[in-house]
Motif scaffolding. Structure first.
Motif, short mmCIF file in Angstrom:
data_model
loop_
_atom_site.label_atom_id
_atom_site.label_comp_id
_atom_site.label_asym_id
_atom_site.label_seq_id
_atom_site.Cartn_x
_atom_site.Cartn_y
_atom_site.Cartn_z
N ILE A 110 0.89 -1.30 0.13
CA ILE A 110 0.14 -0.02 -0.03
C ILE A 110 0.96 1.41 -0.07
O ILE A 110 0.65 2.21 -0.75
CB ILE A 110 -1.11 -0.09 1.17
CG1 ILE A 110 -2.10 -1.06 0.93
CG2 ILE A 110 -1.38 1.23 1.53
CD1 ILE A 110 -3.25 -1.01 2.00
N CYS A 114 1.07 4.73 -2.29
CA CYS A 114 0.76 5.91 -1.69
C CYS A 114 1.87 6.85 -2.09
O CYS A 114 1.76 8.37 -1.89
CB CYS A 114 0.47 5.74 -0.36
SG CYS A 114 -1.05 5.02 0.22
N VAL A 133 -8.86 1.13 -3.94
CA VAL A 133 -8.47 1.60 -2.57
C VAL A 133 -9.54 2.09 -1.78
O VAL A 133 -10.43 2.83 -2.17
CB VAL A 133 -7.23 2.66 -3.04
CG1 VAL A 133 -6.17 1.87 -3.46
CG2 VAL A 133 -7.79 3.77 -3.41
N THR A 143 -13.86 4.90 -1.25
CA THR A 143 -13.19 3.92 -2.08
C THR A 143 -12.96 4.58 -3.62
O THR A 143 -13.90 5.49 -3.88
CB THR A 143 -14.03 2.56 -2.25
OG1 THR A 143 -15.30 2.82 -2.64
CG2 THR A 143 -14.02 2.01 -0.80
N LEU A 146 -8.23 2.54 -8.42
CA LEU A 146 -6.66 2.65 -8.47
C LEU A 146 -6.52 3.56 -9.75
O LEU A 146 -5.59 4.43 -9.59
CB LEU A 146 -5.85 1.49 -8.37
CG LEU A 146 -4.25 1.82 -8.07
CD1 LEU A 146 -3.97 2.30 -6.57
CD2 LEU A 146 -3.39 0.47 -8.44
N VAL A 164 -4.73 5.24 3.32
CA VAL A 164 -5.25 3.81 2.52
C VAL A 164 -5.10 2.63 3.57
O VAL A 164 -4.22 2.33 3.76
CB VAL A 164 -4.38 3.91 1.39
CG1 VAL A 164 -4.70 2.53 0.43
CG2 VAL A 164 -4.55 5.07 0.31
N ILE A 167 -6.45 -2.31 -0.11
CA ILE A 167 -6.43 -2.43 -1.61
C ILE A 167 -7.16 -3.75 -1.72
O ILE A 167 -6.99 -4.82 -1.10
CB ILE A 167 -5.04 -2.47 -2.18
CG1 ILE A 167 -4.30 -1.09 -2.07
CG2 ILE A 167 -5.20 -3.01 -3.44
CD1 ILE A 167 -3.02 -1.24 -2.72
#
Length: 284
Positions: A110, A114, A133, A143, A146, A164, A167
């Motif tokens: 993640i 980020c 995400v 949400t 991506l 975040v 995923i």
């Protein structure tokens, strides 16, 4: 001098991030953040260490519909997971190119997203696999796909007071395959000069994820199904879709070199993904 805080709950972590007015940074593995601190390229007022937060989502959860990834899942754990290896081969290949073994044992999947780097190794594969995400703040959660998460170099939808926390990767359709290809200046630890992930379903539809050839990772798709017997047709289709690539010239390669190499890697990735289409395995 940055302050350091180790919260034990998600609520404490989010409150700490919100209380610093956008100048705090969250940390999990720290493989990028600690380098930035050492070189003074980032100087947050507060470092919020998430490793002691007890109510974060589990590192990885497998369901009938896919895989849920939490903030603490490392690249090494991701690449070794048997379900991930079976369902998401492009992502496994991408994760195994990140840094060294030592870095992969600390770096978080993640956090790699980020950071918002256009050359993030796992971003093209996550785009191909249709990741979404979940972003949390003191005001709640939201949400996003991506493909909408990356805004530009080092900029994402995740704001300075947000985290975040998950995923989501949908389970691939039976008969699909994926692959990842990357080019660097040298073998070993280096940023990508160009990277490409490809997904091919059983009907020959192709999705591509591109890295290091634009201000953010790019997702695109071929307009017509892929025919393994039509090599020239594949090249023409790739040439049309890869016009979305807008690379720059820098220390890792010239614009012209990247334009040429993204086409080479895209063809290799598509062919490799097509060869991996195994309905029996994917349906199990």
């Amino acid at each position: 001098m940055s302050k350091y805080y180790r919260p034990t709950s998600r609520a404490e972590a989010l409150a700490a991030l919100a209380g610093e007015g956008g100048t705090a940074r969250a940390m999990v593995g720290g493989t990028d953040l600690l380098v930035g601190l050492r070189h003074h390229t980032v100087e947050p007022s507060l470092i919020v260490d998430l490793k002691t937060v007890t109510d974060l989502p589990e590192p990885i959860v497998v369901t009938e519909d896919g895989v849920l990834v939490g903030p603490t899942l490392t690249m090494g754990e991701l690449a070794a997971h048997p379900v991930v290896r079976r369902w998401y081969p492009a992502l496994v290949e991408a994760a195994l190119t990140v840094g060294s073994v030592a870095i992969r044992n600390r770096a978080s999947l993640i956090a790699n997203s980020c950071n918002g780097s256009p050359a993030a190794d796992t971003a093209p594969a996550l785009l191909v696999h249709g990741a979404t995400v979940t972003i949390e703040s003191v005001e709640g959660e939201r949400t996003a796909p991506l493909s909408e998460f990356f805004l530009g170099p080092r900029r994402t939808l995740c704001g300075p007071a947000e985290l975040v926390t998950r995923i989501d990767l949908p389970r691939p359709e039976a008969g699909s395959g994926s692959a990842f290809r990357r080019l660097t200046r040298r073998r070993g630890v280096d940023l990508a000069t160009v990277s490409v992930a490809a997904g091919v379903d059983r009907d020959g539809r192709v999705v591509l994820g591109l890295g290091a050839v634009g201000p953010r990772p790019i997702r695109t798709a071929l307009d017509v199904p892929f025919d393994p017997a039509d090599g020239p047709g594949l090249v023409r289709a790739l040439d049309e879709r890869l016009e979305v690539a807008t690379p720059i010239s820098d220390i890792r390669g010239s614009r012209e070199y990247r334009v040429a190499m993204v086409r080479v890697l895209a063809k290799r990735a598509v062919l490799a993904a097509a060869d991996r289409r195994t309905p029996e395995e994917m349906a199990s």
